[in-house]
Design a protein around this motif. Structure first.
Motif, PDB file in Angstrom:
ATOM      1  N   ARG A  42     -10.999  -2.485   1.955  1.00 26.28           N
ATOM      2  CA  ARG A  42     -11.441  -2.964   0.645  1.00 26.28           C
ATOM      3  C   ARG A  42     -10.310  -3.674  -0.068  1.00 26.28           C
ATOM      4  N   VAL A  43     -10.657  -4.717  -0.777  1.00 27.55           N
ATOM      5  CA  VAL A  43      -9.682  -5.487  -1.539  1.00 27.55           C
ATOM      6  C   VAL A  43     -10.148  -5.537  -2.982  1.00 27.55           C
ATOM      7  N   TRP A  44      -9.238  -5.264  -3.902  1.00 30.44           N
ATOM      8  CA  TRP A  44      -9.587  -5.307  -5.320  1.00 30.44           C
ATOM      9  C   TRP A  44      -9.380  -6.729  -5.823  1.00 30.44           C
TER      10      TRP A  44
END
Length: 55
Positions: A42-44
């Protein structure tokens, strides 16, 4: 100089060391890659705030 004895091919020890190193790297990759937590991959990305066109 002429050597009467033929030198032994010392290829076995470096080859074994290389194969053990490859096996250790693969084992480390398998051990760290088997963690299937929910945050993996996951990437913010911050949300862009829209400005009021009237201001």
């Amino acid at each position: 100089m002429i050597y009467s004895k033929e030198k032994s091919g010392g290829l076995a020890l470096p080859l074994i060391a290389i194969l053990l190193a490859i096996a250790a790297i693969l084992a480390a990759l398998v051990a760290t890659g088997s963690d299937h937590s929910s945050t993996t991959g996951r990437v913010w990305v911050p949300q862009v705030q829209q400005q009021d066109p009237g201001k």
